[in-house]
Design an enzyme around this catalytic site. Sequence first.
Site, PDB file in Angstrom:
ATOM      1  N   SER A 146     -13.711  -4.046  -0.439  1.00 16.86           N
ATOM      2  CA  SER A 146     -14.554  -3.311  -1.388  1.00 16.86           C
ATOM      3  C   SER A 146     -16.031  -3.536  -1.104  1.00 16.86           C
ATOM      4  O   SER A 146     -16.799  -3.891  -1.997  1.00 16.86           O
ATOM      5  CB  SER A 146     -14.229  -3.716  -2.831  1.00 16.86           C
ATOM      6  OG  SER A 146     -14.811  -2.798  -3.749  1.00 16.86           O
ATOM      7  N   PRO A 147     -16.468  -3.325   0.134  1.00 21.96           N
ATOM      8  CA  PRO A 147     -17.872  -3.570   0.481  1.00 21.96           C
ATOM      9  C   PRO A 147     -18.850  -2.648  -0.244  1.00 21.96           C
ATOM     10  O   PRO A 147     -20.029  -2.979  -0.351  1.00 21.96           O
ATOM     11  CB  PRO A 147     -17.907  -3.327   1.993  1.00 21.96           C
ATOM     12  CG  PRO A 147     -16.773  -2.397   2.254  1.00 21.96           C
ATOM     13  CD  PRO A 147     -15.704  -2.813   1.291  1.00 21.96           C
ATOM     14  N   LEU A 148     -18.358  -1.515  -0.751  1.00 20.66           N
ATOM     15  CA  LEU A 148     -19.225  -0.582  -1.472  1.00 20.66           C
ATOM     16  C   LEU A 148     -19.004  -0.636  -2.976  1.00 20.66           C
ATOM     17  O   LEU A 148     -19.491   0.228  -3.716  1.00 20.66           O
ATOM     18  CB  LEU A 148     -19.012   0.843  -0.958  1.00 20.66           C
ATOM     19  CG  LEU A 148     -19.227   1.055   0.541  1.00 20.66           C
ATOM     20  CD1 LEU A 148     -19.036   2.513   0.913  1.00 20.66           C
ATOM     21  CD2 LEU A 148     -20.611   0.574   0.969  1.00 20.66           C
ATOM     22  N   ALA A 149     -18.256  -1.653  -3.427  1.00 23.56           N
ATOM     23  CA  ALA A 149     -18.035  -1.847  -4.868  1.00 23.56           C
ATOM     24  C   ALA A 149     -17.488  -0.588  -5.532  1.00 23.56           C
ATOM     25  O   ALA A 149     -18.029  -0.113  -6.525  1.00 23.56           O
ATOM     26  CB  ALA A 149     -19.321  -2.316  -5.557  1.00 23.56           C
ATOM     27  N   GLY A 201     -24.513   5.358  -3.323  1.00 22.14           N
ATOM     28  CA  GLY A 201     -25.278   6.454  -3.914  1.00 22.14           C
ATOM     29  C   GLY A 201     -24.650   6.926  -5.202  1.00 22.14           C
ATOM     30  O   GLY A 201     -24.497   8.135  -5.437  1.00 22.14           O
ATOM     31  N   GLY A 261     -17.695   2.376  -4.661  1.00 17.79           N
ATOM     32  CA  GLY A 261     -18.615   3.502  -4.628  1.00 17.79           C
ATOM     33  C   GLY A 261     -19.935   3.260  -5.329  1.00 17.79           C
ATOM     34  O   GLY A 261     -20.861   4.071  -5.200  1.00 17.79           O
ATOM     35  N   LEU A 262     -20.070   2.149  -6.061  1.00 19.26           N
ATOM     36  CA  LEU A 262     -21.323   1.863  -6.759  1.00 19.26           C
ATOM     37  C   LEU A 262     -22.502   1.792  -5.797  1.00 19.26           C
ATOM     38  O   LEU A 262     -23.618   2.184  -6.141  1.00 19.26           O
ATOM     39  CB  LEU A 262     -21.225   0.539  -7.513  1.00 19.26           C
ATOM     40  CG  LEU A 262     -20.534   0.514  -8.873  1.00 19.26           C
ATOM     41  CD1 LEU A 262     -20.607  -0.892  -9.437  1.00 19.26           C
ATOM     42  CD2 LEU A 262     -21.162   1.518  -9.826  1.00 19.26           C
ATOM     43  N   LEU A 263     -22.228   1.267  -4.579  1.00 21.89           N
ATOM     44  CA  LEU A 263     -23.301   1.059  -3.612  1.00 21.89           C
ATOM     45  C   LEU A 263     -23.400   2.190  -2.601  1.00 21.89           C
ATOM     46  O   LEU A 263     -24.065   2.060  -1.575  1.00 21.89           O
ATOM     47  CB  LEU A 263     -23.073  -0.273  -2.883  1.00 21.89           C
ATOM     48  CG  LEU A 263     -22.990  -1.501  -3.794  1.00 21.89           C
ATOM     49  CD1 LEU A 263     -22.570  -2.728  -3.000  1.00 21.89           C
ATOM     50  CD2 LEU A 263     -24.323  -1.741  -4.502  1.00 21.89           C
ATOM     51  N   TYR A 318       0.833  -1.196   0.000  1.00 20.83           N
ATOM     52  CA  TYR A 318       0.000   0.000   0.000  1.00 20.83           C
ATOM     53  C   TYR A 318       0.877   1.259   0.000  1.00 20.83           C
ATOM     54  O   TYR A 318       1.881   1.335   0.707  1.00 20.83           O
ATOM     55  CB  TYR A 318      -0.934   0.029   1.200  1.00 20.83           C
ATOM     56  CG  TYR A 318      -2.062  -0.974   1.145  1.00 20.83           C
ATOM     57  CD1 TYR A 318      -2.310  -1.730   0.004  1.00 20.83           C
ATOM     58  CD2 TYR A 318      -2.902  -1.166   2.242  1.00 20.83           C
ATOM     59  CE1 TYR A 318      -3.338  -2.655  -0.045  1.00 20.83           C
ATOM     60  CE2 TYR A 318      -3.944  -2.088   2.203  1.00 20.83           C
ATOM     61  CZ  TYR A 318      -4.148  -2.826   1.059  1.00 20.83           C
ATOM     62  OH  TYR A 318      -5.178  -3.742   1.019  1.00 20.83           O
TER      63      TYR A 318
END
Length: 323
Positions: free
Chosen positions: A211-214, A220, A216-218, A53
């Site tokens: 990546s729980p929000l894909a 909003g 940023g797809l999930l 990282y």
Amino acid sequence: MKYIHLGRSGVKVSRLCLGTMNFGPETGEADSFAIMDRALERGINFYDTANVYGWKVGEGVTEQIVGRWFAQGGGRRDKVVLATKVFGRMGEWPNQSRLSALHIRRACEDSLRRLKTEYIDLYQMHHVDRETPWEEVWQAMEQLVREGKILYAGSSNFAGWHLAQAQELAKNRHFMGLVSEQSLYNLNERMIELEVIPACQAYGIGLIPWSPLARGLLAGALKPVTTGRRADEDVKKDIEKFRPKLEAYEALCQTLGERPADVALAWLLHQPSVTSPIIGPRTMDQLNGTMRVLDLSLSRETLKRLDEIFPGPGGQAPEAYAW
């Protein structure tokens, strides 16, 4: 904060894991320090990083930031269950990547130095190494455990059969083996439900979704933005690709009166074997806003509707595709 055992181990970690990948490339050191301090204040004791990282080969930029935060004292290191990773390229020479015993040993020593700590709580293999036999991998990990340099071993991005292979060979060596698997998992990407999650359940391996929000797809994604991941061209293409699903999803969230990001994280916390989704805040506001999810319970009807919008692979293998 709620806590849960990390897989079948005795150690307890917070239901949310603080991901540090943005520290350095996206978030400056002072802000990174403030976010880590705030996470501790809110009870988050599980911090995840990796030697690659920072994305400057061989430098371990993010690990260095975490190490300098630990060096401030105040019990920071003692309060944190620290996870880092090995596999990625840390130099241009042949043995400066992957999972040979040589690289595992050297990479661990380098991570300890950068993190300014005497031990790593959870040392994760960042990817499976098909070119190195498990006997060699486990021998190296066992030696690090004996020396007190790592306490637990984990994996990341493994297939279900990799988990089974790793655990059976570890059992033959009278070694605990893996206590966790870090996988790509979210409402829109549910492939691991076929075999990875069943393997985790069978072997007592905790699941740490990344990546729980894909990307940023999930979170909003249909709301116009000019900065952040949702402004990336690849993400914009995904928004158009999945627009019908996202429209239905955001309409459901609006009906619930909840933020899309919170619903996505809450859904993960309802899934079997999930220990702690990794949240990767770039700002303090993002961290503070995420804490709401711990008190968000989704009804059976809501979970059913989410399955309708984002259907998974149909359950576990082989029933999902054979019957």
